[in-house]
Design an enzyme around this catalytic site. Structure first.
Site, PDB file in Angstrom:
ATOM      1  NE  ARG A  21      -2.510  -1.051   3.683  1.00  0.00           N
ATOM      2  CZ  ARG A  21      -2.742  -2.141   4.467  1.00  0.00           C
ATOM      3  NH1 ARG A  21      -3.194  -3.062   3.777  1.00  0.00           N
ATOM      4  NH2 ARG A  21      -2.039  -2.083   5.530  1.00  0.00           N
ATOM      5  CG  ASN A  41      -1.762 -18.012  15.190  1.00  0.00           C
ATOM      6  OD1 ASN A  41      -2.444 -17.015  15.633  1.00  0.00           O
ATOM      7  ND2 ASN A  41      -0.496 -18.098  15.168  1.00  0.00           N
ATOM      8  CB  CYS A  42      -6.147 -16.513  18.313  1.00  0.00           C
ATOM      9  SG  CYS A  42      -4.497 -15.508  18.310  1.00  0.00           S
ATOM     10  CB  THR A 291      18.143  -7.882  13.057  1.00  0.00           C
ATOM     11  OG1 THR A 291      18.964  -7.438  11.917  1.00  0.00           O
ATOM     12  CG2 THR A 291      16.672  -8.111  12.893  1.00  0.00           C
ATOM     13  CB  ALA A 298      13.204  -9.714  13.529  1.00  0.00           C
ATOM     14  N   GLY A 300       6.971 -10.018  15.232  1.00  0.00           N
ATOM     15  CA  GLY A 300       6.552 -10.871  15.723  1.00  0.00           C
ATOM     16  C   GLY A 300       6.923 -11.688  16.943  1.00  0.00           C
ATOM     17  CG  ASP A 301       4.345 -14.894  18.457  1.00  0.00           C
ATOM     18  OD1 ASP A 301       3.917 -13.723  18.763  1.00  0.00           O
ATOM     19  OD2 ASP A 301       3.695 -15.875  18.157  1.00  0.00           O
ATOM     20  CE  LYS A 453     -19.115   6.387  43.008  1.00  0.00           C
ATOM     21  NZ  LYS A 453     -19.067   6.160  44.511  1.00  0.00           N
TER      22      LYS A 453
END
Length: 570
Positions: A21, A41-42, A291, A298, A300-301, A453
């Site tokens: 984009r 994957n969740c 990196t 890099a 993500g997980d 409240k």
């Protein structure tokens, strides 16, 4: 400019789409060693449980979408096996044929994710032991459950007729996201499920006393939980089923085992390329996702990120941060000055119609870091106006700086409205807000959605009262001395009581002040804390030394691990 992206799913796929984009002329190649380039994957546990019926519903975007809509060269079943930063090339292996080709790059983005931990224990490779990471994993588990075991049953002795024994016993190892979600879905399928957790609680990001509420709720829905018992191995029983062996010496029979022990960053490729690996075992990146090699990014997980609250390097295997990191990497590659703020670990898990959510830092992390400049409160408000039908109690813990009121973290559990309360506090943390800001936050209200409240306002008000000195506070787990004063009504004590406590109901307190000592600190409690606050104000203004025991009997039951009726939210 030629960009090669290794790995799809949240980080890599969002990077590829965002980059297209921003730059219509870039040559973008995205490789994924699995069959699907972008999938949810969740949602895998819910596909196993049948809530998400069609496997195709998990596929966010396929190869044709990326090719036709974004003009991206997508190669599935294609694995990156080596990187040469000096030559700016990456070697790619066709998983089906084994053929290796080499691609040059101007910029390289690594999004390899994190792999489920499979501990090197005896029997780990026996049939029926599964990890949950990919769509094929979920498919294999569904097939195993549907086909059952090979143990014969039925009238075979008399007629030669045999049936396949249905899978009915499951053991889940690990009490994190995957473990708990898989346990829930296996119970929905009619299996008897035992969850084994090496630590002393489920959901390690939250504090132990809050986890206790969740554990009780899960046990109420049929999950058997064994804490403080680590896995030591597996063996096959005489009938072909599995036996799970643990450190306590117990053996748990199972027809299927799900490993939800956790994940570890996939860093083999990064290490081969000479990239810096951090102390937590993830790829070290800066706030622009670069990196130690400036042309390699890099996301993500697999990466280490700075914790927004503590500033410590951390690992967070969460889809939201991975998606944002992918976008930031694309921005930087396209010449923009985007930066990642860090993450505060905001997360939620839904279980049997309830939810547990958290954001920011926990008390146990602060304690481990040696940080003592914090206070905590516990509140138990309704999810919406009590007079409107369907109101449910929430359990909330909010942690904040004693010195300036800055919000550090929050945890909440309940059957309704958990997500929006934690979302509001998460945004407040990211903006550096204080509990005084929570006090004044303007939130939408109608009786079916909240209270005038609001719980978030209420948390701010209670915390502000503490810091202003209007409500001196103490906690059940650090009582050293003092008179315990219970201001509940006598009929409530028939259900639950604290040995040694003096009972003076709140409406009688002003008339009975002469019964209380002025030379001793008075620790005041009720069921959830509100009446104790009123009582504390009465006592303090009449010259007594008094403190409110935060959260009352609701907190007492979980902090001291006692099973009391008043300690359950459900």
């Amino acid at each position: 400019m030629k960009v090669v992206i290794v790995g799809g799913v949240a980080g890599g796929a969002s990077c590829a789409a965002r980059l297209r984009r921003l730059d219509e002329t870039a040559e973008i190649i995205m490789v994924e060693r699995g069959p699907y380039v972008s999938y949810a994957n969740c949602g895998l546990p819910y596909h196993v449980g049948g809530l998400i019926e069609k496997e195709s519903s998990l596929l966010v975007a396929d190869e044709s979408t990326f090719r036709n809509q974004f003009a991206i060269d997508v190669r599935t079943r294609c694995e990156a096996i080596a990187i040469s930063p000096e030559n700016k090339t990456v070697d790619l292996r066709n998983v089906a044929t084994g053929e290796v080709t080499t691609e040059s790059y101007d910029k390289l983005v690594l999004s390899p994710g994190a792999a489920p931990i499979r501990p090197p224990v005896p029997g780990i490779d026996l049939p029926g032991i599964f990890s949950v990471r990919t769509v094929p994993d979920a498919r294999t588990i569904r097939t195993w459950i549907e086909q059952g075991t090979t143990e014969p049953c039925g009238m075979d002795t008399y007629s030669g007729f045999q049936t396949v024994k249905r899978t009915k016993r499951a053991v889940v190892v690990g009490g994190g996201f995957i473990g708990l979600e898989m346990a829930e879905n296996l119970i929905h399928l009619g299996l008897e499920v035992t969850l084994i957790q090496r630590g002393n609680q489920i959901l390690t990001p939250i504090d132990q006393e809050m986890a206790r509420f969740g554990e009780r709720y899960l046990e109420k829905h049929g999950l058997r939980i064994s804490l403080n018992d680590g896995l030591t191995g597996f063996q096959q029983a005489a009938n072909g089923s599995l036996e799970v062996l643990t450190q306590s010496g117990k053996t748990y029979p199972a027809d299927i085992v799900i490993l939800g022990i956790g994940v570890k960053p996939e860093t083999d490729l990064a290490k081969q390329a000479g990239l810096e690996i951090g102390e937590r075992g993830g790829i070290r990146v800066d706030d622009q996702m670069r990196t130690s090699k400036p042309d390699i990014f890099a996301v993500g997980d697999a990466i280490e990120v700075k914790d927004f609250v503590t500033g410590q390097w951390s690992l967070y295997a969460l889809a939201g941060p991975a998606n944002r990191q992918g976008r930031i990497a694309a921005d930087v590659i396209a010449g923009r000055n985007s930066r990642f703020r860090g993450t505060q670990g905001t997360a939620i898990i839904g279980l049997f119609g309830g939810a547990i959510a958290w954001t920011g830092v926990s008390e146990k992390v602060l304690t481990r870091l040696g940080d003592t400049d914090f206070e905590k409160i516990y509140i138990y408000p309704n999810s919406h106006a009590g007079y409107y039908p369907g109101a449910k109690m929430l359990a909330m813990k909010v942690i904040f700086r004693k010195s300036d009121g800055r919000i550090l973290g929050a945890q909440a559990l309940g059957l309704d409205g958990v997500d929006k309360r934690i979302d509001a506090i998460a945004m407040a943390i990211q903006m550096g807000a204080t509990i005084y800001d929570l006090e004044e936050a303007e939130l939408c209200y109608a009786p079916q959605f909240g209270s005038a409240k609001a719980p978030v306002n209420f948390a701010g008000m209670v915390a502000a009262d503490v810091l202003r000195g209007d409500m001196p506070l103490s906690h059940w787990n650090n009582i050293e001395s003092g008179l315990l004063l219970d201001v509940r009504n006598p009929e409530e004590l028939e259900i639950e009581s604290v040995p040694g406590a003096v009972n003076i109901p709140l409406p009688e307190l002003r008339a009975r002040l002469g019964e209380l000592p002025r030379d001793q600190e008075i620790l005041v409690f009720c069921r959830s804390g509100q009446r104790a606050y009123y009582a504390t104000r009465i006592l303090v203004q009449n010259g007594f030394k008094a403190r409110n025991l935060s959260g009352g009997m609701m907190s007492h039951s979980v902090m001291l691990r006692e099973e009391t009726v008043g300690g359950t939210l459900y």
